[in-house]
Design a protein around this motif. Sequence first.
Motif, PDB file in Angstrom:
ATOM      1  N   LEU A  39      40.751  -0.914  -6.428  1.00  0.00           N
ATOM      2  CA  LEU A  39      40.664  -0.587  -7.853  1.00  0.00           C
ATOM      3  C   LEU A  39      39.637  -1.461  -8.562  1.00  0.00           C
ATOM      4  O   LEU A  39      38.877  -0.985  -9.428  1.00  0.00           O
TER       5      LEU A  39
ATOM      6  N   SER B 135      42.748  -4.234   0.211  1.00  0.00           N
ATOM      7  CA  SER B 135      43.982  -4.018  -0.535  1.00  0.00           C
ATOM      8  C   SER B 135      43.755  -3.034  -1.658  1.00  0.00           C
ATOM      9  O   SER B 135      42.614  -2.696  -2.011  1.00  0.00           O
ATOM     10  N   VAL B 136      44.883  -2.588  -2.252  1.00  0.00           N
ATOM     11  CA  VAL B 136      44.800  -1.678  -3.395  1.00  0.00           C
ATOM     12  C   VAL B 136      44.091  -2.361  -4.555  1.00  0.00           C
ATOM     13  O   VAL B 136      43.254  -1.759  -5.255  1.00  0.00           O
ATOM     14  N   GLU B 137      44.400  -3.645  -4.770  1.00  0.00           N
ATOM     15  CA  GLU B 137      43.779  -4.374  -5.876  1.00  0.00           C
ATOM     16  C   GLU B 137      42.265  -4.444  -5.715  1.00  0.00           C
ATOM     17  O   GLU B 137      41.505  -4.244  -6.679  1.00  0.00           O
TER      18      GLU B 137
ATOM     19  N   ASP C 247      47.673   9.082  -8.676  1.00  0.00           N
ATOM     20  CA  ASP C 247      47.371   7.685  -8.939  1.00  0.00           C
ATOM     21  C   ASP C 247      46.307   7.211  -7.951  1.00  0.00           C
ATOM     22  O   ASP C 247      46.382   7.483  -6.751  1.00  0.00           O
TER      23      ASP C 247
ATOM     24  N   LYS D  84      45.687   4.490  -6.593  1.00  0.00           N
ATOM     25  CA  LYS D  84      46.095   3.630  -5.483  1.00  0.00           C
ATOM     26  C   LYS D  84      46.532   4.440  -4.269  1.00  0.00           C
ATOM     27  O   LYS D  84      46.398   3.993  -3.129  1.00  0.00           O
ATOM     28  N   TYR D  85      47.065   5.670  -4.502  1.00  0.00           N
ATOM     29  CA  TYR D  85      47.511   6.488  -3.375  1.00  0.00           C
ATOM     30  C   TYR D  85      46.341   7.023  -2.565  1.00  0.00           C
ATOM     31  O   TYR D  85      46.498   7.372  -1.403  1.00  0.00           O
TER      32      TYR D  85
ATOM     33  N   PRO E  87      44.619   0.373 -13.434  1.00  0.00           N
ATOM     34  CA  PRO E  87      45.861   0.722 -12.737  1.00  0.00           C
ATOM     35  C   PRO E  87      46.543   1.931 -13.365  1.00  0.00           C
ATOM     36  O   PRO E  87      46.448   2.154 -14.574  1.00  0.00           O
TER      37      PRO E  87
END
Length: 689
Positions: free
Chosen positions: A87, A82-84, A311, A313-314, A94
Motif C-alpha cells: 500500500l 507485506s501489505v503495508e 480492498d 490489501k486483498y 488503507p
Amino acid sequence: MDTLAGHMKNKHITVGSPILKSLEPNLIYTGLENASGDPSLNNGLMYQEMSSLNLTDDIDHHVQGHKSILLLDDRERLRVNSVESFLKSLKIEPNTKVKVVSIFGNTGEGKSYTLNTVFFDGKEVFRTSTAQTSCTLGVWAMYNSDLNVICLDTEGLLGISKNEHQRTRLLLKVLAVSDVIIYRTRAERLQRDMYTFLGGASKAYKEHFSAALKKVLAKTDCEKIAGGLGPGVIIFHETHYTDTLHESASVTQSVEDILHTTFADLNMSYDAFSFIKYVGVKTVNSVTSFEKLKNALFEKLENTEVRSPRDAKYVFLTLKSLNEKFQNQISDASPQLYLPAFFTCTDKCQSCKNSCVLSMGHKDEGEPHHSDKSCKFQHQYQNCVYLCKICYKNGNKIVVKPSYQTTSDNSWSSYLNYVWSGYVIECPNCGEIYRSRQHWYGNKNPEDCAVRVEIVHIWPGDKYYFQEKSLLGSQNSAQKVIDGVTMISDLVASVGSQPKKMISELAADKIAPPCWKSNLESRDCYICRTPFSDALRRHHCRACGETVCDPCSSKRQTVPSRGWFSDVRVCDQCYRDSPPSLTTNSDGTENRARVIGETVVNTLAAVKSVVYDKPKELLKDAARPVYWTPDDECINCSICQKPFGLLLYLHHCRNCGKGVCDDCSKARKPVPLRGWEYPVRVCDNCHYL
C-alpha cells in the motif's frame, strides 16, 4: 539538473553496489539505463528508500516522478514483503476499494505505452524503449487514484527467454487476480497465439485458479467474486492496412460471434472469463487512437454487476497466496523443429488408446507396432498373454498358451484324453510347465505356479497376429466340439436311434476346417466325378479339402502344412511319393475341432451311454472359453434379469461371454475376433454393436 547517474557517480554509488542491495526490495523505475550487466537491474531499477542515501532534493524529485514498482521479477519472486509495503509503495490509503487492470500481448506490441496513454495522460510511468531487448521484465504495478485502479504491466509473450514456461505461469497468476485484462495486439489479422493464450488462460483459471482463489477468499474474509467468474477480456486490435472485425461483422453475426466461432474451430473455450469484448482501430497515420479503448475500458470498470471493487490489501494477499502455491521449478523443453504428428505412426492401441511411437510405414519394413506405455486390460479383447515364469526369471519373454495336445502327441486318441483331463501348457525351452487336471483335486491355476500374465496392446490390423500369441480363442475349438456333441445328443434323443448319415454330415460341417468343402455342396467325386450314394461314401482330402470317393482317396500320408502330423486320408492328386517335411507345419488350430470331433464321434458307437449324458457335462468345464462367465455365476439373464431354471435355459453369448436366455439371444452372426468364423449365438446387446 544533473542526471541521477551523475549524482550516483559523484556520491561514489554505482548500480548493483552492496549499499543498494542491502535495502528493502521495494523498487521503482527511474529511467536510468543499466550499465552494470546485473539481470535483476536490467531496467535501471532503484530502491524507493533513496532518501536513506542522503542524496539531493533533485534526485528525490526525479524518483517520485516515476511511481511504477516491480511487483514480481522474471523469476516469479514477489518483491514486496507485506501489505503495508504494498500500500505504501503504491500510495494507496488503507481500506480503499480498487479494481485491477492488467495488460498482455506479444513483446514489442506497445503494452507499456498503452497503459501510459490510457491511465496516465501519456506520462512514462511504465518504461518504453526503442531497443530490441525487452524493456519490461517481470510484473510492474502503479495505482491511479482518480479511477481507483491498480495497473499491472507484464512481460511480453514470444520474447527471447530462457524460462518461457515460468514466465507464462507468472502471467497467468497476474491474470487470475485481475478484474479486467487488455490483450494488446498490432497485427493485420488476429493470430493464433492470441487464441492459444486466452484459451489456455481460461482453462487454467477453471481447473486451478478458481478453487485456489475460493480458499484464499475464505481465509481472508474477502468479498467473494460473484459466480466465481474470471476477469473480463478486452481485445485491443490495431491494424494499418486491413479491416478490423467491426467491418467484417454483419447483421446476423456480431464481432463476438466471430470470436466465438474462431475459438470453437480451434477447440478452445473462453467460458471462464466474465466477458470478452473486441475493440479494433485502423491506424492510417503514425498516431494510434485510444479513445475506443478508453470508452470500453471505463464502461467495464464502472460495471459492478459481476465483479465489485475490493480492498486493495486483498489484491496483494491473493497474489501472494497464488505465488506461494504455484512456485515449483519448471524446466523449459528445447524448441522442436517438427511435431511428432508429422512423421510418427498414427495407429492407436484399441484397448488403451496409446499411440505407436515408431515412424510411419514401419510395418512395411517388417517392424511391429510399439508403445513405451503399458496397456490396460479390456474384457472384450482379452488382451493378455501367458509368459513362462521360469524363462521370465531368466530374462527371457517366452509366450505360451493352453493346448489340448502336446507337441509329442500325434494320435487322435490323445485329443480325447486331453479333453477329459484338461489342457496343457508347454514352453519351447522348459517343456511341459502346467497340466490343468494333473491331480484329482487341489489343482492350482496356471498363474499361481507356471505362468506370468502380461497385458499386451491390440493394434489395428493385428487381429490374427494377436490371436496367435494370446489366450483369445485358445479354447474355442473344444467348445465347437461341445456344440457339435450337444446337437448330436439332442437329435439322437429326439429320433430315438443312433446318428444317421444326415446327422453325421450336418455335425461334420459344423466342426469342419475352413478349407474343407461343405458336404451339402458335394454331389460327386472331385476326381472321378462319380455321384455319391449309399454305396459310394464321400470323404475329405486332408490336404486340399475337396470331397472324394473312397477309391480316389485310398492312400494315407502326413499333412503337416494343415496340422495333421500322423497319416491321414489324402486324395490321389495330393499324395506324394516323398512324405512332406515335418519342419514346415502349423499348429493345427483350424483342424483341432475336426480332430476332436472325429474322436468323439468314433467313440459314440462303443460308448452309447456317453453320447446322451456324459460328453456335454464332463467336457464343458475343460472346453469353456476363458472369457465365458462360469455357469455357477450365471444366476440371472444378463439382459432381462430373469432367473435361470428348468423353464429358462442358460446360454452363453459367443461375443461377450455373458449368460443369457434364449429369448435374449435369438440373433446369429460370426464373431471372428473370438475365433467363430461362422454365425453363432450372440446376445441382443452384442448383435447391435
